[in-house]
Design a protein around this motif. Structure first.
Motif, PDB file in Angstrom:
ATOM      1  N   LYS A 102       0.814  -1.220   0.000  1.00 44.07           N
ATOM      2  CA  LYS A 102       0.000   0.000   0.000  1.00 44.07           C
ATOM      3  C   LYS A 102       0.849   1.273   0.000  1.00 44.07           C
ATOM      4  O   LYS A 102       0.345   2.353  -0.321  1.00 44.07           O
ATOM      5  CB  LYS A 102      -0.918   0.014   1.226  1.00 44.07           C
ATOM      6  CG  LYS A 102      -1.998  -1.061   1.203  1.00 44.07           C
ATOM      7  CD  LYS A 102      -2.834  -1.023   2.476  1.00 44.07           C
ATOM      8  CE  LYS A 102      -3.889  -2.123   2.473  1.00 44.07           C
ATOM      9  NZ  LYS A 102      -4.692  -2.121   3.723  1.00 44.07           N
ATOM     10  N   ILE A 103       2.127   1.151   0.342  1.00 41.56           N
ATOM     11  CA  ILE A 103       2.972   2.347   0.452  1.00 41.56           C
ATOM     12  C   ILE A 103       3.216   3.022  -0.895  1.00 41.56           C
ATOM     13  O   ILE A 103       3.085   4.248  -1.001  1.00 41.56           O
ATOM     14  CB  ILE A 103       4.289   1.996   1.173  1.00 41.56           C
ATOM     15  CG1 ILE A 103       4.001   1.711   2.650  1.00 41.56           C
ATOM     16  CG2 ILE A 103       5.308   3.127   1.031  1.00 41.56           C
ATOM     17  CD1 ILE A 103       5.202   1.232   3.443  1.00 41.56           C
ATOM     18  N   GLY A 133       0.428   5.183  -1.737  1.00 48.38           N
ATOM     19  CA  GLY A 133       0.077   6.166  -0.714  1.00 48.38           C
ATOM     20  C   GLY A 133      -1.182   5.829   0.050  1.00 48.38           C
ATOM     21  O   GLY A 133      -1.883   6.729   0.524  1.00 48.38           O
ATOM     22  N   ALA A 134      -1.466   4.540   0.215  1.00 42.48           N
ATOM     23  CA  ALA A 134      -2.727   4.135   0.832  1.00 42.48           C
ATOM     24  C   ALA A 134      -2.582   3.665   2.274  1.00 42.48           C
ATOM     25  O   ALA A 134      -3.584   3.352   2.916  1.00 42.48           O
ATOM     26  CB  ALA A 134      -3.366   3.017   0.001  1.00 42.48           C
ATOM     27  N   GLU A 147      -2.001   4.022   6.226  1.00 43.09           N
ATOM     28  CA  GLU A 147      -2.110   5.027   7.277  1.00 43.09           C
ATOM     29  C   GLU A 147      -0.759   5.228   7.962  1.00 43.09           C
ATOM     30  O   GLU A 147       0.089   4.347   7.978  1.00 43.09           O
ATOM     31  CB  GLU A 147      -3.150   4.596   8.315  1.00 43.09           C
ATOM     32  CG  GLU A 147      -4.560   4.457   7.764  1.00 43.09           C
ATOM     33  CD  GLU A 147      -4.858   3.057   7.234  1.00 43.09           C
ATOM     34  OE1 GLU A 147      -3.890   2.292   7.012  1.00 43.09           O
ATOM     35  OE2 GLU A 147      -6.037   2.734   7.046  1.00 43.09           O
ATOM     36  N   TYR A 174       6.545  10.979   3.683  1.00 42.96           N
ATOM     37  CA  TYR A 174       5.449  10.063   3.355  1.00 42.96           C
ATOM     38  C   TYR A 174       4.112  10.803   3.379  1.00 42.96           C
ATOM     39  O   TYR A 174       3.227  10.513   2.573  1.00 42.96           O
ATOM     40  CB  TYR A 174       5.418   8.867   4.307  1.00 42.96           C
ATOM     41  CG  TYR A 174       4.305   7.898   3.951  1.00 42.96           C
ATOM     42  CD1 TYR A 174       4.344   7.189   2.750  1.00 42.96           C
ATOM     43  CD2 TYR A 174       3.200   7.723   4.778  1.00 42.96           C
ATOM     44  CE1 TYR A 174       3.311   6.331   2.391  1.00 42.96           C
ATOM     45  CE2 TYR A 174       2.173   6.870   4.432  1.00 42.96           C
ATOM     46  CZ  TYR A 174       2.230   6.173   3.237  1.00 42.96           C
ATOM     47  OH  TYR A 174       1.198   5.331   2.872  1.00 42.96           O
ATOM     48  N   HIS A 177       3.816  12.341   0.113  1.00 44.26           N
ATOM     49  CA  HIS A 177       3.510  11.301  -0.873  1.00 44.26           C
ATOM     50  C   HIS A 177       2.037  10.897  -0.788  1.00 44.26           C
ATOM     51  O   HIS A 177       1.344  10.815  -1.811  1.00 44.26           O
ATOM     52  CB  HIS A 177       4.419  10.097  -0.613  1.00 44.26           C
ATOM     53  CG  HIS A 177       4.087   8.872  -1.399  1.00 44.26           C
ATOM     54  ND1 HIS A 177       4.209   8.803  -2.770  1.00 44.26           N
ATOM     55  CD2 HIS A 177       3.641   7.643  -0.996  1.00 44.26           C
ATOM     56  CE1 HIS A 177       3.860   7.593  -3.188  1.00 44.26           C
ATOM     57  NE2 HIS A 177       3.505   6.876  -2.134  1.00 44.26           N
ATOM     58  N   ARG A 178       1.557  10.675   0.412  1.00 42.66           N
ATOM     59  CA  ARG A 178       0.179  10.199   0.611  1.00 42.66           C
ATOM     60  C   ARG A 178      -0.850  11.251   0.191  1.00 42.66           C
ATOM     61  O   ARG A 178      -1.901  10.911  -0.369  1.00 42.66           O
ATOM     62  CB  ARG A 178      -0.014   9.820   2.083  1.00 42.66           C
ATOM     63  CG  ARG A 178      -1.407   9.328   2.454  1.00 42.66           C
ATOM     64  CD  ARG A 178      -1.360   8.503   3.718  1.00 42.66           C
ATOM     65  NE  ARG A 178      -2.641   8.272   4.345  1.00 42.66           N
ATOM     66  CZ  ARG A 178      -3.590   7.449   3.894  1.00 42.66           C
ATOM     67  NH1 ARG A 178      -3.396   6.775   2.770  1.00 42.66           N
ATOM     68  NH2 ARG A 178      -4.720   7.290   4.552  1.00 42.66           N
ATOM     69  N   TYR A 179      -0.540  12.515   0.446  1.00 48.98           N
ATOM     70  CA  TYR A 179      -1.498  13.588   0.160  1.00 48.98           C
ATOM     71  C   TYR A 179      -1.025  14.491  -0.986  1.00 48.98           C
ATOM     72  O   TYR A 179      -1.350  15.684  -1.014  1.00 48.98           O
ATOM     73  CB  TYR A 179      -1.736  14.415   1.424  1.00 48.98           C
ATOM     74  CG  TYR A 179      -2.545  13.679   2.470  1.00 48.98           C
ATOM     75  CD1 TYR A 179      -3.899  13.434   2.285  1.00 48.98           C
ATOM     76  CD2 TYR A 179      -1.947  13.208   3.638  1.00 48.98           C
ATOM     77  CE1 TYR A 179      -4.644  12.750   3.233  1.00 48.98           C
ATOM     78  CE2 TYR A 179      -2.679  12.522   4.594  1.00 48.98           C
ATOM     79  CZ  TYR A 179      -4.028  12.299   4.384  1.00 48.98           C
ATOM     80  OH  TYR A 179      -4.761  11.620   5.328  1.00 48.98           O
TER      81      TYR A 179
END
Length: 287
Positions: free
Chosen positions: A103-104, A107-108, A110, A223, A226-228
């Motif tokens: 998931k990384i 970017g999925a 938590e 991160y 990356h995620r947002y």
């Protein structure tokens, strides 16, 4: 230590790229070697090929994002080998699901689970570099200086993220609301004063509210970006600002608040104190 490893200097600009440069002759040999980077710090693609990364993103969009099982025929063996998927044998027929590691890249994952994945990898690589340096010193190997350099560079990077606090800010301006993620090793009020100076040329009014700070969590900053990344909002050369709606901002803050407090291991405490015993051993042996 500097006579062995060269002088190390951290380079930092507004567009952040953390690296360490040598000012001695050790630079050229090290430049031809793999740089000892922190796992999952500034590269979240798990070193997948472009083809595999594209397939991973497609499978997330079509299956993972809706928690739908993935048929074995759709998954490349290379993605399985990289640990991106795990088989759920309780399904009929058995099918694949995304692992936390898988998931990384999309970017999925938590933040709390990201820390659980990254932290063991950080310490595992530290141990590997320590053992390599000890072995090289014991054998008086030709590459002992490079092994020590690798260890020192890695410890310097690890020290930086451990010494920093992560912060999340809400910023009210005359034309709307911004959010900012960042890290600092100084008192937060000093950093806020700098942020205000950065923003005032762009906005008539700037009012900053601290939504949260997290000690020793410098590892999360990149991160988060990356995620947002879809919410990222550049202001000139400033890259750590985001435009969230109120609901999304609350969701991001809640996710940050779910992170466990960082408890330092004895090795991490030693790194923060900058005790590099191998270098001291090397000096004593006068290599």
């Amino acid at each position: 230590m500097t006579s062995l490893l060269g002088f190390l200097s951290a380079k930092k600009g507004k567009v952040k790229q953390h690296h360490f440069a040598h000012s001695s002759a050790t630079c050229l040999p090290v430049a031809n070697r793999d740089f000892p980077i922190l796992p999952l710090y500034d590269n979240f693609n798990i070193y997948l090929s472009r083809k595999d990364l594209a397939q991973l993103k497609l499978l997330w969009k079509e299956y993972g994002s809706i928690n739908y099982p993935i048929s074995p025929g759709l998954v490349n063996p290379s993605l399985l080998k990289a640990g991106m998927f795990q088989k759920n044998v309780y399904l009929t027929p058995p099918a694949y699901e995304f692992t936390n590691l898988g998931k990384i890249p999309v970017g999925a994952l938590e933040f709390s689970l990201f820390n659980e994945v990254q932290e063991p990898l950080l310490l595992k690589k530290l141990l590997k570099l320590e053992l390599a340096a000890k072995h090289a010193l014991y054998k008086n190997a030709a590459d002992k200086l490079y092994r020590l350099t690798d260890l020192t560079l890695y410890r310097a990077q690890l020290q930086r993220i451990l010494s920093c606090s992560l912060y999340f800010l809400e910023i009210q301006t005359n034309i709307g609301t911004l959010y900012k993620i960042g890290v600092t090793a100084r008192p937060i009020q000093q950093r806020l004063a700098e942020i205000k100076v950065d923003l005032l040329p762009q906005y008539k009014t700037v009012a900053i509210q601290i939504l949260g700070t997290w000690l020793h969590r410098g590892n999360v900053e990149l991160y988060f970006k990356h995620r947002y990344h879809n919410y990222n909002y550049h202001i000139g050369s400033l890259t750590e600002y985001f435009k969230f709606g109120a609901t999304d901002a609350n969701a991001a803050l809640h996710e940050l608040q779910q992170m466990k407090d960082k408890v330092l291991s004895p090795g991490e405490i030693d790194i923060l104190k900058d005790n590099i015993s191998l270098s001291q051993v090397a000096m004593e042996r006068r290599f």
